[in-house]
Design an enzyme around this catalytic site. Sequence first.
Site, PDB file in Angstrom:
ATOM      1  N   HIS A 167       0.296  -9.294   3.578  1.00  0.00           N
ATOM      2  CA  HIS A 167      -1.317  -9.006   3.465  1.00  0.00           C
ATOM      3  C   HIS A 167      -1.684  -8.080   4.830  1.00  0.00           C
ATOM      4  O   HIS A 167      -1.236  -8.143   5.852  1.00  0.00           O
ATOM      5  CB  HIS A 167      -1.887 -10.299   3.704  1.00  0.00           C
ATOM      6  N   SER A 221      -0.028  -9.510   8.052  1.00  0.00           N
ATOM      7  CA  SER A 221       0.498 -10.780   8.026  1.00  0.00           C
ATOM      8  C   SER A 221       1.772 -10.885   7.072  1.00  0.00           C
ATOM      9  O   SER A 221       1.434 -10.394   5.970  1.00  0.00           O
ATOM     10  CB  SER A 221      -0.586 -11.854   8.022  1.00  0.00           C
ATOM     11  N   ASP A 258      -4.340 -15.944  -0.128  1.00  0.00           N
ATOM     12  CA  ASP A 258      -4.038 -15.590   1.337  1.00  0.00           C
ATOM     13  C   ASP A 258      -4.197 -16.695   2.253  1.00  0.00           C
ATOM     14  O   ASP A 258      -4.536 -16.465   3.521  1.00  0.00           O
ATOM     15  CB  ASP A 258      -4.859 -14.339   1.580  1.00  0.00           C
TER      16      ASP A 258
HETATM   17  C1  GRF Z   1       0.756  -2.901   1.011  1.00  0.00           C
HETATM   18  O1  GRF Z   1      -0.251  -2.214   1.756  1.00  0.00           O
HETATM   19  C2  GRF Z   1       0.200  -4.342   0.822  1.00  0.00           C
HETATM   20  O2  GRF Z   1      -0.211  -4.674   2.056  1.00  0.00           O
HETATM   21  C3  GRF Z   1      -0.832  -4.350  -0.208  1.00  0.00           C
HETATM   22  O3  GRF Z   1      -0.292  -3.627  -1.101  1.00  0.00           O
HETATM   23  C4  GRF Z   1       0.592  -2.476  -0.389  1.00  0.00           C
HETATM   24  C5  GRF Z   1       1.859  -2.449  -1.094  1.00  0.00           C
HETATM   25  O4  GRF Z   1       2.516  -0.997  -0.722  1.00  0.00           O
HETATM   26  N1  GRF Z   1      -1.227  -5.791  -0.573  1.00  0.00           N
HETATM   27  P1  GRF Z   1       3.767  -0.911  -1.486  1.00  0.00           P
HETATM   28  O5  GRF Z   1       3.744  -0.936  -2.892  1.00  0.00           O
HETATM   29  O6  GRF Z   1       5.080  -1.827  -0.952  1.00  0.00           O
HETATM   30  O7  GRF Z   1       4.168   0.533  -1.227  1.00  0.00           O
END
Ligand code: GRF
Length: 227
Positions: free
Chosen positions: A123, A150, A159
């Site tokens: 997250h 996190s 979350d």
């Molecule tokens: C990440 O920034 C995560 O925190 C959010 O979605 C994004 C996923 O990125 N929930 P990816 O698909 O791994 O490039």
Amino acid sequence: MSDSHHTAHHQPLRVAVLVSGSGSNLQVLIDAMHAGTLPIEIVGVISNREDAYAVTRAKDADIPVTVLSHVASGKRMGIKTFEAHASTQLSAWQPDLIVLAGFMRVLSAGFIDHAPAPMINLHPSLLPVYKGLDTHQRVIQAGDRHHGCSIHVVTAELDAGSVLTQALLSVTPQDTADGLQTRVQQLEHQLLPWTIQLIAKGVIDLNIAQTTPSVLPALPLKLWLND
Ligand code: GRF
């Protein structure tokens, strides 16, 4: 020591990954698996979006992918149907760990409670602050000096499960939400393999973290990186 015991000790952690987006975190895990720097085997990937670039990344790495599109054939697949298919698929892969890496569908309590392995989620905030969406914008609006990401145990409440690890950065007055997103994502790419390494080594015991968070006063483990 017998051969079978020896082998069992060195079994890679069987990891299933759920994705919705670009899959850059999935790619980090694929690369670490191939480089031999992380003792994992990615046994399968589930995407709830057919057009997610994560699907291409998994296929390119010859990892089994199941697409359970919530807009399959023009009709929205309800969450119950999605979960029924995902559950069957996950059980077949027999994972030791399920990683939600940019997975954007909210899962039901029933699915989470009956998952065939502990589930962790990445997250983009320093939980418990900024659950939900638009975390970078909210950090800027609040004038926070610190931000980060996190990894927490997935529980029915969004979350809100035990936070296992965090990576932090300093926010400067020049930071924009887009800029922070990029910087936080770079942290995620270090935090995720680091955390899975700790789980694989048994430093973090998810079964304890899941049921009795109070016995883990040292968590979350924090990683302060010079980004
Ligand atoms: C990440 O920034 C995560 O925190 C959010 O979605 C994004 C996923 O990125 N929930 P990816 O698909 O791994 O490039």
